[in-house]
Design a protein around this motif. Structure first.
Motif, PDB file in Angstrom:
ATOM      1  N   VAL A  58      10.656  -0.811  14.535  1.00 49.63           N
ATOM      2  CA  VAL A  58      10.036   0.471  15.226  1.00 49.63           C
ATOM      3  C   VAL A  58       9.861   1.626  14.315  1.00 49.63           C
ATOM      4  O   VAL A  58       8.923   2.372  14.447  1.00 49.63           O
ATOM      5  CB  VAL A  58      11.154   0.825  16.583  1.00 49.63           C
ATOM      6  CG1 VAL A  58      10.695   2.001  16.989  1.00 49.63           C
ATOM      7  CG2 VAL A  58      11.138  -0.307  17.643  1.00 49.63           C
ATOM      8  N   LEU A  59      11.038   1.718  13.499  1.00 46.14           N
ATOM      9  CA  LEU A  59      10.810   3.121  12.527  1.00 46.14           C
ATOM     10  C   LEU A  59       9.701   2.808  11.633  1.00 46.14           C
ATOM     11  O   LEU A  59       9.099   3.889  11.327  1.00 46.14           O
ATOM     12  CB  LEU A  59      12.257   2.967  11.742  1.00 46.14           C
ATOM     13  CG  LEU A  59      13.600   3.395  12.476  1.00 46.14           C
ATOM     14  CD1 LEU A  59      14.615   3.333  11.518  1.00 46.14           C
ATOM     15  CD2 LEU A  59      13.204   4.700  12.895  1.00 46.14           C
ATOM     16  N   GLU A  60       9.404   1.633  11.208  1.00 47.67           N
ATOM     17  CA  GLU A  60       8.242   1.377  10.449  1.00 47.67           C
ATOM     18  C   GLU A  60       7.084   1.666  10.987  1.00 47.67           C
ATOM     19  O   GLU A  60       6.032   2.487  10.539  1.00 47.67           O
ATOM     20  CB  GLU A  60       8.126  -0.008  10.031  1.00 47.67           C
ATOM     21  CG  GLU A  60       7.115  -0.377   8.929  1.00 47.67           C
ATOM     22  CD  GLU A  60       7.250  -1.903   8.513  1.00 47.67           C
ATOM     23  OE1 GLU A  60       6.141  -2.396   8.067  1.00 47.67           O
ATOM     24  OE2 GLU A  60       8.232  -2.504   8.550  1.00 47.67           O
ATOM     25  N   TYR A  61       6.694   1.245  12.425  1.00 51.02           N
ATOM     26  CA  TYR A  61       5.775   1.466  13.166  1.00 51.02           C
ATOM     27  C   TYR A  61       5.613   2.872  13.596  1.00 51.02           C
ATOM     28  O   TYR A  61       4.413   3.599  13.252  1.00 51.02           O
ATOM     29  CB  TYR A  61       6.032   0.808  14.574  1.00 51.02           C
ATOM     30  CG  TYR A  61       4.842   0.983  15.709  1.00 51.02           C
ATOM     31  CD1 TYR A  61       3.847   0.100  15.644  1.00 51.02           C
ATOM     32  CD2 TYR A  61       4.813   2.113  16.428  1.00 51.02           C
ATOM     33  CE1 TYR A  61       2.753   0.501  16.499  1.00 51.02           C
ATOM     34  CE2 TYR A  61       3.697   2.490  17.496  1.00 51.02           C
ATOM     35  CZ  TYR A  61       2.742   1.572  17.343  1.00 51.02           C
ATOM     36  OH  TYR A  61       1.661   1.753  18.177  1.00 51.02           O
ATOM     37  N   ILE A  62       6.437   3.863  13.474  1.00 50.18           N
ATOM     38  CA  ILE A  62       6.318   5.450  13.789  1.00 50.18           C
ATOM     39  C   ILE A  62       5.984   5.908  12.266  1.00 50.18           C
ATOM     40  O   ILE A  62       4.973   6.688  12.300  1.00 50.18           O
ATOM     41  CB  ILE A  62       7.689   5.845  14.105  1.00 50.18           C
ATOM     42  CG1 ILE A  62       8.061   5.426  15.532  1.00 50.18           C
ATOM     43  CG2 ILE A  62       7.525   7.401  13.985  1.00 50.18           C
ATOM     44  CD1 ILE A  62       9.525   5.964  16.014  1.00 50.18           C
TER      45      ILE A  62
END
Length: 210
Positions: A58-62
């Motif tokens: 999720v953090l990488e996606y953001i």
């Protein structure tokens, strides 16, 4: 652009829809997450080992969603003031359009998962390094040493994230918050330039007196 597809993408997007002002990434249940994504609960473990691994995705996606746009703006800037204005405008507008992403970033930086805390710290450092490299490459503040540019970039990234929730929660103050953020960045670089000129001037004076 993000390379996520299929079930992974559905789960990540479901998490961002479920996160609210009172809920964080680490509070989501697997069944609820799968239901929101329209998937069987067992599907989660076909894509991720655990919630920490999912949180990292999720953090990488953001981060990937924001980085390319910010870098492009900085590379087109003709001055440090333009770079700070364009960057702050882009980032705050991104936060406004993606409030769940902001909530994740702010909360997980001080959240219960050391894995996610460390990952977010690494992402912030990576963003700061990219910011510094762009400024150095474009010679937007050429009078300031590279190590100082990196130091100011690290402070800048964290300051923007620090003000992000204020920007979201106080719509009547958004223009002021954006202006304050730009001033913070510009004052850091101007102060560094003055320090550098002062040190050089002092050294030149000492050299003349020898």
């Amino acid at each position: 652009m993000n390379a996520l597809t299929g079930g992974k993408l559905k789960l990540v997007q479901a998490a961002l829809r479920l996160i609210t002002e009172t809920r964080s990434l680490t509070s989501l249940g697997l069944r609820e997450l799968a239901r929101e994504a329209g998937l069987n609960p067992n599907t989660f473990y076909r894509h991720f080992k655990n919630l920490d691994e999912f949180g990292l995705q999720v953090l990488e996606y953001i981060a990937e969603d924001m980085k390319s746009g910010v870098r492009e703006l900085r590379r087109m800037a003709e001055s440090s003031e333009q770079a700070s204005h364009d960057t702050v405008t882009f980032v705050y507008h991104y936060f406004l359009a993606n409030p769940a992403a902001t909530t994740v970033a702010v909360r997980e930086l001080h959240g219960p998962s050391p894995v996610l805390r460390n990952a977010l710290e690494s992402q912030l450092d990576a963003s700061a390094n990219e910011m510094a490299e762009d400024i150095i490459e474009r010679q937007l503040v050429s009078a300031v040493p590279p190590e100082t540019i990196h130091e100011i970039s690290r402070m800048t990234i964290r300051y923007i994230l620090f003000r992000a929730m204020d920007y979201l929660e106080k719509p009547d103050q958004r223009a002021i918050i954006q202006l304050e953020t730009e001033r913070f960045i510009n004052r850091q670089f101007r102060g560094a330039m003055v320090d550098e000129l002062s040190e050089n001037g002092l050294q030149a004076l000492l050299n003349r007196q020898r």
